[in-house]
Every structure is written in C-alpha cells, then in structure tokens.
Design a protein around this motif. Structure first.
Motif, PDB file in Angstrom:
ATOM      1  N   SER A 144       0.821  -1.206   0.000  1.00 44.95           N
ATOM      2  CA  SER A 144       0.000   0.000   0.000  1.00 44.95           C
ATOM      3  C   SER A 144       0.861   1.265   0.000  1.00 44.95           C
ATOM      4  CB  SER A 144      -0.933   0.010   1.213  1.00 44.95           C
ATOM      5  OG  SER A 144      -0.192   0.092   2.424  1.00 44.95           O
ATOM      6  N   ARG A 145       2.128   1.125   0.398  1.00 41.44           N
ATOM      7  CA  ARG A 145       3.051   2.264   0.415  1.00 41.44           C
ATOM      8  C   ARG A 145       3.950   2.284  -0.819  1.00 41.44           C
ATOM      9  NH1 ARG A 145       3.640  -0.028   5.638  1.00 41.44           N
ATOM     10  NH2 ARG A 145       5.742  -0.797   5.114  1.00 41.44           N
ATOM     11  N   TYR A 146       3.843   1.255  -1.653  1.00 36.12           N
ATOM     12  CA  TYR A 146       4.716   1.139  -2.827  1.00 36.12           C
ATOM     13  C   TYR A 146       4.091   1.871  -4.013  1.00 36.12           C
ATOM     14  CZ  TYR A 146       7.631  -1.110  -6.403  1.00 36.12           C
ATOM     15  OH  TYR A 146       8.499  -1.355  -7.439  1.00 36.12           O
ATOM     16  N   LYS A 147       4.861   2.671  -4.699  1.00 37.68           N
ATOM     17  CA  LYS A 147       4.341   3.511  -5.772  1.00 37.68           C
ATOM     18  C   LYS A 147       4.471   2.888  -7.161  1.00 37.68           C
ATOM     19  CE  LYS A 147       3.457   6.640  -2.723  1.00 37.68           C
ATOM     20  NZ  LYS A 147       2.049   6.822  -2.271  1.00 37.68           N
ATOM     21  N   GLY A 148       5.199   1.803  -7.279  1.00 36.60           N
ATOM     22  CA  GLY A 148       5.427   1.213  -8.594  1.00 36.60           C
ATOM     23  C   GLY A 148       4.303   0.296  -9.042  1.00 36.60           C
ATOM     24  N   PRO A 149       4.294  -0.084 -10.318  1.00 33.76           N
ATOM     25  CA  PRO A 149       3.280  -0.999 -10.856  1.00 33.76           C
ATOM     26  C   PRO A 149       3.525  -2.441 -10.399  1.00 33.76           C
ATOM     27  CG  PRO A 149       4.866  -0.444 -12.559  1.00 33.76           C
ATOM     28  CD  PRO A 149       5.220   0.388 -11.364  1.00 33.76           C
ATOM     29  N   TYR A 150       2.465  -3.124 -10.026  1.00 33.37           N
ATOM     30  CA  TYR A 150       2.592  -4.518  -9.596  1.00 33.37           C
ATOM     31  C   TYR A 150       1.244  -5.203  -9.703  1.00 33.37           C
ATOM     32  CZ  TYR A 150       0.197  -3.538  -5.171  1.00 33.37           C
ATOM     33  OH  TYR A 150      -0.745  -3.191  -4.233  1.00 33.37           O
ATOM     34  N   CYS A 151       1.266  -6.509  -9.635  1.00 37.73           N
ATOM     35  CA  CYS A 151       0.067  -7.323  -9.477  1.00 37.73           C
ATOM     36  C   CYS A 151       0.423  -8.483  -8.569  1.00 37.73           C
ATOM     37  CB  CYS A 151      -0.456  -7.827 -10.821  1.00 37.73           C
ATOM     38  SG  CYS A 151       0.707  -8.884 -11.717  1.00 37.73           S
ATOM     39  N   ILE A 152      -0.591  -9.150  -8.045  1.00 38.61           N
ATOM     40  CA  ILE A 152      -0.343 -10.323  -7.207  1.00 38.61           C
ATOM     41  C   ILE A 152      -0.957 -11.549  -7.880  1.00 38.61           C
ATOM     42  CG2 ILE A 152      -0.223  -8.943  -5.107  1.00 38.61           C
ATOM     43  CD1 ILE A 152      -3.179 -11.264  -5.535  1.00 38.61           C
ATOM     44  N   GLU A 153      -0.408 -12.719  -7.522  1.00 47.08           N
ATOM     45  CA  GLU A 153      -0.939 -13.989  -8.013  1.00 47.08           C
ATOM     46  C   GLU A 153      -0.677 -15.056  -6.964  1.00 47.08           C
ATOM     47  OE1 GLU A 153       1.215 -14.976 -11.589  1.00 47.08           O
ATOM     48  OE2 GLU A 153       3.010 -15.573 -10.485  1.00 47.08           O
ATOM     49  N   SER A 154      -1.424 -16.155  -7.061  1.00 46.71           N
ATOM     50  CA  SER A 154      -1.208 -17.268  -6.137  1.00 46.71           C
ATOM     51  C   SER A 154      -1.880 -18.521  -6.677  1.00 46.71           C
ATOM     52  CB  SER A 154      -1.778 -16.943  -4.749  1.00 46.71           C
ATOM     53  OG  SER A 154      -1.491 -17.987  -3.827  1.00 46.71           O
ATOM     54  N   PHE A 155      -1.309 -19.674  -6.331  1.00 48.04           N
ATOM     55  CA  PHE A 155      -1.989 -20.941  -6.591  1.00 48.04           C
ATOM     56  C   PHE A 155      -3.170 -21.118  -5.641  1.00 48.04           C
ATOM     57  CE2 PHE A 155       1.952 -22.261  -8.737  1.00 48.04           C
ATOM     58  CZ  PHE A 155       1.432 -22.965  -9.818  1.00 48.04           C
ATOM     59  N   HIS A 156      -3.089 -20.513  -4.470  1.00 48.75           N
ATOM     60  CA  HIS A 156      -4.111 -20.710  -3.447  1.00 48.75           C
ATOM     61  C   HIS A 156      -5.295 -19.777  -3.719  1.00 48.75           C
ATOM     62  CE1 HIS A 156      -6.032 -21.538   0.335  1.00 48.75           C
ATOM     63  NE2 HIS A 156      -5.007 -22.241   0.765  1.00 48.75           N
ATOM     64  N   PRO A 157      -6.454 -20.321  -4.112  1.00 44.42           N
ATOM     65  CA  PRO A 157      -7.593 -19.461  -4.473  1.00 44.42           C
ATOM     66  C   PRO A 157      -8.037 -18.523  -3.350  1.00 44.42           C
ATOM     67  CG  PRO A 157      -7.997 -21.743  -5.124  1.00 44.42           C
ATOM     68  CD  PRO A 157      -6.771 -21.758  -4.268  1.00 44.42           C
ATOM     69  N   LEU A 158      -7.875 -18.935  -2.098  1.00 44.20           N
ATOM     70  CA  LEU A 158      -8.347 -18.089  -1.007  1.00 44.20           C
ATOM     71  C   LEU A 158      -7.488 -16.839  -0.841  1.00 44.20           C
ATOM     72  CD1 LEU A 158      -9.472 -20.699   1.676  1.00 44.20           C
ATOM     73  CD2 LEU A 158     -10.869 -19.370   0.087  1.00 44.20           C
ATOM     74  N   ALA A 159      -6.242 -16.894  -1.304  1.00 44.39           N
ATOM     75  CA  ALA A 159      -5.431 -15.666  -1.321  1.00 44.39           C
ATOM     76  C   ALA A 159      -6.001 -14.676  -2.336  1.00 44.39           C
ATOM     77  CB  ALA A 159      -3.983 -16.002  -1.645  1.00 44.39           C
ATOM     78  N   ILE A 160      -6.456 -15.183  -3.461  1.00 44.34           N
ATOM     79  CA  ILE A 160      -7.053 -14.319  -4.479  1.00 44.34           C
ATOM     80  C   ILE A 160      -8.406 -13.801  -3.999  1.00 44.34           C
ATOM     81  CG2 ILE A 160      -7.645 -14.119  -6.929  1.00 44.34           C
ATOM     82  CD1 ILE A 160      -4.693 -14.833  -6.225  1.00 44.34           C
ATOM     83  N   VAL A 161      -9.160 -14.647  -3.324  1.00 42.01           N
ATOM     84  CA  VAL A 161     -10.444 -14.218  -2.738  1.00 42.01           C
ATOM     85  C   VAL A 161     -10.211 -13.093  -1.727  1.00 42.01           C
ATOM     86  CG1 VAL A 161     -12.377 -14.937  -1.278  1.00 42.01           C
ATOM     87  CG2 VAL A 161     -11.597 -16.433  -3.128  1.00 42.01           C
ATOM     88  N   TRP A 162      -9.149 -13.212  -0.929  1.00 45.12           N
ATOM     89  CA  TRP A 162      -8.842 -12.167   0.061  1.00 45.12           C
ATOM     90  C   TRP A 162      -8.677 -10.828  -0.631  1.00 45.12           C
ATOM     91  CZ3 TRP A 162      -5.590  -8.285   1.263  1.00 45.12           C
ATOM     92  CH2 TRP A 162      -5.556  -7.841   2.586  1.00 45.12           C
ATOM     93  N   TYR A 163      -7.944 -10.804  -1.731  1.00 49.26           N
ATOM     94  CA  TYR A 163      -7.738  -9.544  -2.443  1.00 49.26           C
ATOM     95  C   TYR A 163      -9.029  -9.062  -3.099  1.00 49.26           C
ATOM     96  CZ  TYR A 163      -2.861  -8.459  -1.805  1.00 49.26           C
ATOM     97  OH  TYR A 163      -1.666  -8.051  -1.250  1.00 49.26           O
ATOM     98  N   ARG A 164      -9.831  -9.966  -3.587  1.00 49.23           N
ATOM     99  CA  ARG A 164     -11.107  -9.546  -4.177  1.00 49.23           C
ATOM    100  C   ARG A 164     -11.987  -8.865  -3.138  1.00 49.23           C
ATOM    101  NH1 ARG A 164     -16.140 -13.259  -6.469  1.00 49.23           N
ATOM    102  NH2 ARG A 164     -17.280 -11.504  -7.419  1.00 49.23           N
ATOM    103  N   LYS A 165     -11.982  -9.391  -1.919  1.00 53.02           N
ATOM    104  CA  LYS A 165     -12.828  -8.839  -0.863  1.00 53.02           C
ATOM    105  C   LYS A 165     -12.254  -7.571  -0.234  1.00 53.02           C
ATOM    106  CE  LYS A 165     -15.042 -13.146   0.649  1.00 53.02           C
ATOM    107  NZ  LYS A 165     -15.201 -14.102   1.779  1.00 53.02           N
ATOM    108  N   ASN A 166     -10.934  -7.547  -0.064  1.00 54.08           N
ATOM    109  CA  ASN A 166     -10.316  -6.492   0.732  1.00 54.08           C
ATOM    110  C   ASN A 166      -9.595  -5.410  -0.059  1.00 54.08           C
ATOM    111  OD1 ASN A 166     -10.688  -7.540   3.647  1.00 54.08           O
ATOM    112  ND2 ASN A 166      -9.873  -9.322   2.563  1.00 54.08           N
TER     113      ASN A 166
END
Length: 274
Positions: free
Chosen positions: A160-182
């Motif tokens: 949240s403090r990083y200014k550069g471009p990025y994305c996240i990924e994971s094999f674990h679907p619940l990690a992706i769900v966390w980002y979708r929700k939060n």
C-alpha cells in the motif's frame, strides 16, 4: 424418446452454463493491466544459478531492472511475520538446510547463503526499495499451512506504500479471494496448470483448480498458467471466449516466446534473454 432427449440436452446446457459461469474471470479492464502486458518478466529475477546469480536474489533483481525486464518473484511469511523473497517452502534446494521458511524467524534466515554464494535471502521491503517502480512486478503469494489471511494482510500493508506498478498472483484461491474482498483495486491473478498430467494429482482440489472452477469465488483479473498446458479447456475458454489477460510460465527459449506473444499472452521467461 424425444422427451428424454430434451431433458438430456437441457441438462447438458445447464451444466455448460454453470461451468462457464464458474470459470469466468473478472471482466474489468484498466490502464494498469495494459502496462503490465507491455513487459516480459524474468522468472525469480534475471538469475543464473550456475554462474553465481541465484534466483530470487538482490543480484538477480538488479540485473533484471538493468535490462528493463519485469520481475516475477515469490514471497513467504516467516515465523515472526516478516516477508521474505524465496520460492520453495523449505530451504533444502537452495541452501541445503532442512527447515521450512514459515517455522523460522528473520534472525535465523538473514545470514543464510543462497547456493553457496554471498547472496542471502532478501526481505521483501528491500526488494521493493531496490526496484522502486522502475519495472513492474508479478508477486506470487506463497501460502504456507493455510496462512493466507496473515500473508495477504502483511503483503498488502507493505504494498500500500509502494508507488510502482505490480500485481499479485497465487496458486491458493483463497489468497485471491482475500484480495477480491479487501483490495479490489489490486490486479490479481490465479496461478494454475494442468494438474491431471500427474497421477498423484487426480484429486478433486487440483482438478478443480486445473479447470479454473475456483474463479467463481476469486474472479481473477488474469490467469497465470503453465505454457505447456494451454490446451486445457478452462484456460482455453478464458483466453479465447472471455478474452482474459493470460500470463504464461515458464518459457525457456526465444522461439516459444515469439509464438506465444503473437497469440496475445504475457510471458514469464527463464534461462535465456528475450
């Protein structure tokens, strides 16, 4: 007989519709996603383990930045809740230590050498400071023993403090769900491959993930898939029907890279330079 046929056709149509609904990605588009597509990504940095530039090391990341490649990297949460950049769940392959990352503190990890070089396991915050937005990052969240809540929260707090471009990924679907929700604004990707190629993976969980059925909950913005498995039905439909952003790993020669780029995929590469 006609009634039976109608029932069967209706059932097949219903199953097909349910499957398409389940595997559908997020439909949003953004300029940030277009920026991410403009780069090829060095897998675990621009490394060469045989020549003293270990994967996921500061040297590998600096070299990738100097060549203007995007960077794919992996993050784990330590026992004392520090984020470190390392691929495997344990230290054996890269450090010849039979211990798991999640069971060690940063104090125990900070001086551990990578494949006998002077390079050590980096803190994620140090990698972010090194890159400083000069190239985009694909950040894989490595969930250990179900710690996706703690891992995602720690990663998000730092990013949240990083200014550069990025994305996240994971094999674990619940990690992706966390980002979708939060953190809906963060570009998120579902990692997968055709797990059914190995007999040990003929289980419900891996097969569901192979066909991207978990998209129903995660609704990822992109699909990161093993480039050798792109004929998988779930991946094929995401690419061709839903026009999802697709990231392919790990491409190891220029010929394959050129072919896959022409097909519209974003590339994570290793063992050569595009």
């Amino acid at each position: 007989m006609k009634n039976v046929s109608k029932v069967l056709l209706g059932g097949l149509a219903g199953i097909s519709a349910a499957y398409l609904y389940a595997i559908a990605p997020s439909r949003r588009k953004s300029r940030r996603m277009e920026l991410l597509k403009q780069y090829d990504y060095a897998h675990r940095g621009l490394h060469d383990n045989a020549w003293g530039i270990p994967e996921n090391s500061m040297a590998a990341f600096e070299k990738a930045v100097s060549k203007n490649y995007g960077i794919e990297l992996d993050i784990h949460l330590t026992k004392d809740r520090r984020l470190v950049v390392f691929h495997d769940n344990n230290l054996w392959r890269m450090c010849h230590i039979k211990r798991d990352i999640c069971e060690m503190t940063w104090e125990e990890l900070k001086d551990v050498r990578l494949i006998g070089t002077r390079e050590t396991i980096p803190l994620f915050e140090d990698v972010l400071q090194l890159v400083s937005g000069r190239v985009p990052l694909i950040i894989e969240l490595k969930v250990d023993k179900g710690n996706y809540n703690e891992l995602c929260a720690a990663a998000d707090q730092m990013l949240s403090r990083y200014k550069g471009p990025y994305c996240i990924e994971s094999f674990h679907p619940l990690a992706i769900v966390w980002y979708r929700k939060n953190r809906k604004n963060v570009i998120r990707g579902q990692l997968s491959c055709n797990f059914s190629r190995t007999p040990s993976s003929w289980q419900a969980g891996p097969l569901i993930l192979s066909h991207l059925v978990t998209n129903a909950a995660a609704r990822p913005d992109f699909i990161a898939y093993n480039f050798q498995d792109i004929k998988n039905l779930g991946f094929f439909l995401n690419h061709k029907l839903f026009k999802a952003m697709t990231v392919l790993w790990t491409v190891s020669n220029e010929q394959d890279r050129k072919i896959l780029k022409k097909l519209g995929h974003t590339i994570i590469f290793e063992h050569f330079e595009p």
